[in-house]
Every structure is written in structure tokens, then in C-alpha cells.
Scaffold this active site. Sequence first.
Site, PDB file in Angstrom:
ATOM      1  CG  ASP A  29      40.307  41.797   5.644  1.00 13.45           C
ATOM      2  OD1 ASP A  29      41.262  42.581   5.775  1.00 13.45           O
ATOM      3  OD2 ASP A  29      39.262  42.098   5.582  1.00 13.45           O
ATOM      4  CG  HIS A  49      51.131  43.058   6.830  1.00 16.27           C
ATOM      5  ND1 HIS A  49      50.063  42.916   6.819  1.00 16.27           N
ATOM      6  CD2 HIS A  49      51.537  44.023   5.684  1.00 16.27           C
ATOM      7  CE1 HIS A  49      49.498  43.370   5.597  1.00 16.27           C
ATOM      8  NE2 HIS A  49      50.063  43.841   5.734  1.00 16.27           N
ATOM      9  CG  LEU A  89      48.021  21.872  11.392  1.00 14.00           C
ATOM     10  CD1 LEU A  89      46.385  21.515  11.184  1.00 14.00           C
ATOM     11  CD2 LEU A  89      47.995  22.617  12.395  1.00 14.00           C
TER      12      LEU A  89
HETATM   13  C1  FPP Z   1      44.997  41.497   5.666  1.00 10.45           C
HETATM   14  O1  FPP Z   1      44.849  42.326   6.120  1.00 10.45           O
HETATM   15  C2  FPP Z   1      46.487  40.415   5.262  1.00 10.45           C
HETATM   16  C3  FPP Z   1      47.234  40.672   4.447  1.00 10.45           C
HETATM   17  C4  FPP Z   1      47.119  41.168   2.859  1.00 10.45           C
HETATM   18  C5  FPP Z   1      48.882  39.788   4.446  1.00 10.45           C
HETATM   19  C6  FPP Z   1      48.753  38.524   5.769  1.00 10.45           C
HETATM   20  C7  FPP Z   1      50.132  38.469   6.398  1.00 10.45           C
HETATM   21  C8  FPP Z   1      50.644  38.058   7.263  1.00 10.45           C
HETATM   22  C9  FPP Z   1      49.901  37.848   8.605  1.00 10.45           C
HETATM   23  C10 FPP Z   1      51.686  37.739   7.508  1.00 10.45           C
HETATM   24  C11 FPP Z   1      52.751  36.428   6.266  1.00 10.45           C
HETATM   25  C12 FPP Z   1      53.658  36.016   6.454  1.00 10.45           C
HETATM   26  C13 FPP Z   1      53.026  34.425   6.957  1.00 10.45           C
HETATM   27  C14 FPP Z   1      54.440  33.530   7.244  1.00 10.45           C
HETATM   28  C15 FPP Z   1      51.868  33.911   6.636  1.00 10.45           C
HETATM   29  P1  FPP Z   1      45.391  44.352   5.542  1.00 10.45           P
HETATM   30  O2  FPP Z   1      46.347  44.001   5.089  1.00 10.45           O
HETATM   31  O3  FPP Z   1      44.164  43.841   4.197  1.00 10.45           O
HETATM   32  O4  FPP Z   1      44.346  44.527   6.318  1.00 10.45           O
HETATM   33  P2  FPP Z   1      43.335  45.977   6.443  1.00 10.45           P
HETATM   34  O5  FPP Z   1      42.263  45.211   5.285  1.00 10.45           O
HETATM   35  O6  FPP Z   1      43.562  46.483   7.932  1.00 10.45           O
HETATM   36  O7  FPP Z   1      43.908  46.870   5.288  1.00 10.45           O
END
Ligand code: FPP
Length: 240
Positions: free
Chosen positions: A16, A33, A127
Amino acid sequence: MGSLSAIPQHIAIIMDGNGRWAKQRGKERYEGHIAGVDSVRAVVRAAARNGVKWLTLYAFSTENWGRPAAEVDAIMELFCKTVMSEAEELCSQGVRVVIMGERSRFSTKVREMIDHIERSTAEATRLTLVLAFNYSSRSEITLAVRDIARKVSLGEIRYEDIDEEVISAHLMTRSMPDPDLIIRTSGECRLSNFLLWQASYAEFYFPEVLWPDFDEAQFDKALEVYAQRDRRYGVVADEE
Ligand code: FPP
């Protein structure tokens, strides 16, 4: 004092804070992201180095479809790009990748990428990296209940034989151990529909750091915190 085993067998992470990380830098959310993928790489490396056997990452929840289309598209695109660029490296590091979630809503391209990464890493044993992608715990449990009810109606399971093991065996996590440690970054202290059944005896760790800033040192810190925890599973500790 301390846990039964100092190294968790299974760590699950709610990644997050990507959006806030981007906003703090005057960038678009999707750039958070993109930066988050570097953290994914770092935790996979650190988990393998420390002998963790299962690492589950909450990459996209069923609720995430409600985000602006451009952001959803960017995450799907990033998933495909990352799968293409990392498959070989993951395989050579001994990382098996499994995607956990409802697949029918994905585009053909995303489904092809899922098949590609799962097939090309299937033999790895060091893993297992589980990417929860279009996953939500309530929908997982609902599907399991439906499946069990169907089997009862067909006479394959007797209703009086339904126990915790039967339920666990019908969840998407059926072949996995329960998580020992659940980490959520960015200071939020919620599970947000993630592994609700499986988290029954998990330890929780909520570091303030935003996901793109979570690196190998942060991962090692989480292991240190876990090693100090006293896991009792509802029973009393032995007399000292
Ligand atoms: C949460 O932060 C993050 C997500 C919903 C997406 C996570 C995705 C990735 C790290 C990339 C995915 C790709 C792979 C290969 C695993 P948020 O957007 O909710 O952050 P905020 O709470 O600050 O708005």
C-alpha cells in the site's frame, strides 16, 4: 519469548502507498505502481535469501476495478510488462510464480501472461511467489461455500463432515500454508478483504513506509520484528 520458528514460512504483503508516494513527488499515480515493482523485486530477493518458502503479494483486489480506467489499464499493462521482463530471472532464482484470483475478467493478453509466467516457472522450488490478482477473500470464501454445497447436493461430501480442513481445501490457497506474517505498508492497519480465513493466527506488522520505499532493509526489519513475537495459537506458554 520468540516464535516457534524465527523465519516465517509464509509472508503475505498488502503493498500500500503507491499513490501517495507518487503524489508526494508530483507524479501520476501509475508512476507509484511502476516504482512499486522495484520493491516487489527487492522483497522477492530478500525472501529467497532468508529462506522464506512462500511470499504472497496483494497486487490487485476485486475492488480495484473501481479505480479510474486509466489506472486499472496501467496496472494491467505493468503486470504484463513485468511478467515478460522478469520470467527468466525469477526462474533462474528458483522462484515459482502462481497467480491467485478470479481470471475470467482479465483480457486475453493478461490471461496469456499468467499462463506464461506460471508455465515458465513451474519447476522452481526455492520460493513460491503468489500474486493475488483480482483476488478478494469474501469472494474466495463464497466460491468455496458454493462448491462445497454443490458437492453435498451430489452426495460427494456429507454435510456433517464439513470441518475446517474441508473449507480450507476449497479455498484458492488450498495448496499453501497459512501466512505466519502479514505486512501492510503505508501505516494503514486493515486487512481489506485479504486472506481473512487464512490470517487466523498470523502476526501483523504495519510499517509507516510507503510501498515504493519498502526495500530489502525494510524486509529484514520485518523479520526482526517477527522473531520477537510470541506465537501461542490460543494456548498458554510453557512454564519457564
Ligand atoms: C496500492 O497502492 C497498490 C496497488 C493497488 C497496486 C500494486 C501493484 C503493483 C506494485 C504492480 C503490480 C505488478 C506486479 C508485477 C506485482 P495504492 O495505489 O492504494 O496507494 P495509495 O493508498 O497511496 O493511494
